[in-house]
Write a protein that holds these residues in place. Structure first.
Motif, PDB file in Angstrom:
ATOM      1  N   UNK A  83      -0.424   6.222  -2.745  1.00 15.18           N
ATOM      2  CA  UNK A  83       0.629   6.529  -1.785  1.00 15.18           C
ATOM      3  C   UNK A  83       0.074   6.264  -0.391  1.00 15.18           C
ATOM      4  N   UNK A  84       0.779   5.465   0.387  1.00 19.09           N
ATOM      5  CA  UNK A  84       0.332   5.131   1.737  1.00 19.09           C
ATOM      6  C   UNK A  84       1.439   5.456   2.733  1.00 19.09           C
ATOM      7  N   UNK A  85       1.031   5.965   3.876  1.00 16.21           N
ATOM      8  CA  UNK A  85       1.968   6.201   4.970  1.00 16.21           C
ATOM      9  C   UNK A  85       1.583   5.271   6.116  1.00 16.21           C
ATOM     10  N   UNK A  86       2.499   4.400   6.475  1.00 18.11           N
ATOM     11  CA  UNK A  86       2.287   3.430   7.537  1.00 18.11           C
ATOM     12  C   UNK A  86       2.924   3.944   8.810  1.00 18.11           C
ATOM     13  N   UNK A  87       2.157   3.948   9.891  1.00 14.24           N
ATOM     14  CA  UNK A  87       2.690   4.253  11.212  1.00 14.24           C
ATOM     15  C   UNK A  87       2.742   2.940  11.971  1.00 14.24           C
ATOM     16  N   UNK A  88       3.924   2.616  12.486  1.00 11.05           N
ATOM     17  CA  UNK A  88       4.090   1.342  13.159  1.00 11.05           C
ATOM     18  C   UNK A  88       4.914   1.531  14.428  1.00 11.05           C
ATOM     19  N   UNK A  89       4.768   0.578  15.322  1.00 16.55           N
ATOM     20  CA  UNK A  89       5.503   0.605  16.589  1.00 16.55           C
ATOM     21  C   UNK A  89       6.810  -0.147  16.428  1.00 16.55           C
ATOM     22  N   UNK A  90       7.855   0.390  17.012  1.00 19.46           N
ATOM     23  CA  UNK A  90       9.143  -0.290  16.970  1.00 19.46           C
ATOM     24  C   UNK A  90       9.066  -1.549  17.837  1.00 19.46           C
ATOM     25  N   UNK A  91       9.636  -2.653  17.373  1.00 22.20           N
ATOM     26  CA  UNK A  91       9.528  -3.910  18.128  1.00 22.20           C
ATOM     27  C   UNK A  91      10.072  -3.832  19.556  1.00 22.20           C
ATOM     28  N   UNK A  92      11.200  -3.154  19.741  1.00 26.33           N
ATOM     29  CA  UNK A  92      11.808  -3.098  21.076  1.00 26.33           C
ATOM     30  C   UNK A  92      11.302  -1.938  21.935  1.00 26.33           C
ATOM     31  N   UNK A  93      10.686  -0.956  21.305  1.00 27.14           N
ATOM     32  CA  UNK A  93      10.187   0.232  22.016  1.00 27.14           C
ATOM     33  C   UNK A  93       8.752   0.479  21.572  1.00 27.14           C
ATOM     34  N   UNK A  94       7.817  -0.220  22.163  1.00 23.05           N
ATOM     35  CA  UNK A  94       6.416  -0.200  21.713  1.00 23.05           C
ATOM     36  C   UNK A  94       5.753   1.177  21.833  1.00 23.05           C
ATOM     37  N   UNK A 110       6.618   4.846   7.509  1.00 29.17           N
ATOM     38  CA  UNK A 110       7.153   4.262   6.291  1.00 29.17           C
ATOM     39  C   UNK A 110       6.216   4.671   5.160  1.00 29.17           C
ATOM     40  N   UNK A 111       6.775   5.158   4.046  1.00 30.09           N
ATOM     41  CA  UNK A 111       5.955   5.585   2.910  1.00 30.09           C
ATOM     42  C   UNK A 111       6.093   4.554   1.794  1.00 30.09           C
ATOM     43  N   UNK A 112       4.964   4.168   1.209  1.00 31.86           N
ATOM     44  CA  UNK A 112       4.894   3.149   0.165  1.00 31.86           C
ATOM     45  C   UNK A 112       4.106   3.714  -1.016  1.00 31.86           C
ATOM     46  N   UNK A 113       4.570   3.448  -2.249  1.00 32.10           N
ATOM     47  CA  UNK A 113       3.863   3.880  -3.451  1.00 32.10           C
ATOM     48  C   UNK A 113       3.834   2.750  -4.458  1.00 32.10           C
ATOM     49  N   UNK A 114       2.696   2.622  -5.139  1.00 39.80           N
ATOM     50  CA  UNK A 114       2.561   1.653  -6.227  1.00 39.80           C
ATOM     51  C   UNK A 114       1.328   2.025  -7.032  1.00 39.80           C
ATOM     52  N   UNK A 115       1.259   1.503  -8.241  1.00 42.05           N
ATOM     53  CA  UNK A 115       0.061   1.697  -9.059  1.00 42.05           C
ATOM     54  C   UNK A 115      -0.955   0.657  -8.636  1.00 42.05           C
ATOM     55  N   UNK A 122      -1.378   2.549  12.351  1.00 43.81           N
ATOM     56  CA  UNK A 122      -2.395   3.091  11.448  1.00 43.81           C
ATOM     57  C   UNK A 122      -1.796   3.237  10.053  1.00 43.81           C
ATOM     58  N   UNK A 123      -2.691   3.355   9.078  1.00 43.80           N
ATOM     59  CA  UNK A 123      -2.298   3.550   7.686  1.00 43.80           C
ATOM     60  C   UNK A 123      -3.198   4.641   7.121  1.00 43.80           C
ATOM     61  N   UNK A 124      -2.591   5.595   6.440  1.00 41.94           N
ATOM     62  CA  UNK A 124      -3.390   6.570   5.704  1.00 41.94           C
ATOM     63  C   UNK A 124      -2.871   6.584   4.272  1.00 41.94           C
ATOM     64  N   UNK A 125      -3.808   6.741   3.342  1.00 42.90           N
ATOM     65  CA  UNK A 125      -3.394   6.657   1.946  1.00 42.90           C
ATOM     66  C   UNK A 125      -4.229   7.581   1.080  1.00 42.90           C
ATOM     67  N   UNK A 126      -3.691   7.846  -0.090  1.00 43.56           N
ATOM     68  CA  UNK A 126      -4.381   8.645  -1.087  1.00 43.56           C
ATOM     69  C   UNK A 126      -4.191   7.961  -2.432  1.00 43.56           C
ATOM     70  N   UNK A 127      -5.130   8.199  -3.320  1.00 41.74           N
ATOM     71  CA  UNK A 127      -5.084   7.574  -4.645  1.00 41.74           C
ATOM     72  C   UNK A 127      -5.340   8.663  -5.674  1.00 41.74           C
ATOM     73  N   UNK A 128      -4.526   8.694  -6.692  1.00 36.98           N
ATOM     74  CA  UNK A 128      -4.667   9.722  -7.737  1.00 36.98           C
ATOM     75  C   UNK A 128      -4.584   9.042  -9.092  1.00 36.98           C
TER      76      UNK A 128
END
Length: 91
Positions: free
Chosen positions: A19-30, A36-41, A67-73
């Protein structure tokens, strides 16, 4: 992996849920961060699917990553799985 596999098959091959949580800047408002949360095996410790997704993000999505922070289980391992064939019916 070229063929679709069940989650159980993936876990028996050593995959775990990443499971990863991505922190990103909006294109029009830097100055504004969004998440955004992403999950995959994926396979630890190399995490090829996670890094492939990060590369995809950097090439194809306008919002630059902050930044990206993630955990693996690892949910189950080959030694924890037992195939049981048979069924007992009472009454």
């Amino acid at each position: 992996m070229t063929q679709a596999q069940s989650e159980t098959e993936l876990m028996l091959k050593g995959y775990g849920l990443t499971t990863a949580e991505f922190f990103y800047r909006l294109p029009d408002y830097r100055h504004v961060l969004n998440s955004f949360v992403w999950q995959d095996y994926d396979l630890a410790p190399d995490h090829p699917r996670l890094f492939r997704f990060i590369e995809y993000w950097q090439k194809n999505i306008e919002g630059p990553l902050h930044s990206v922070r993630f955990t693996h289980r690892k949910l189950i391992g080959p030694g924890e799985w037992r195939n049981v064939v048979g069924e007992f019916t009472l009454h």
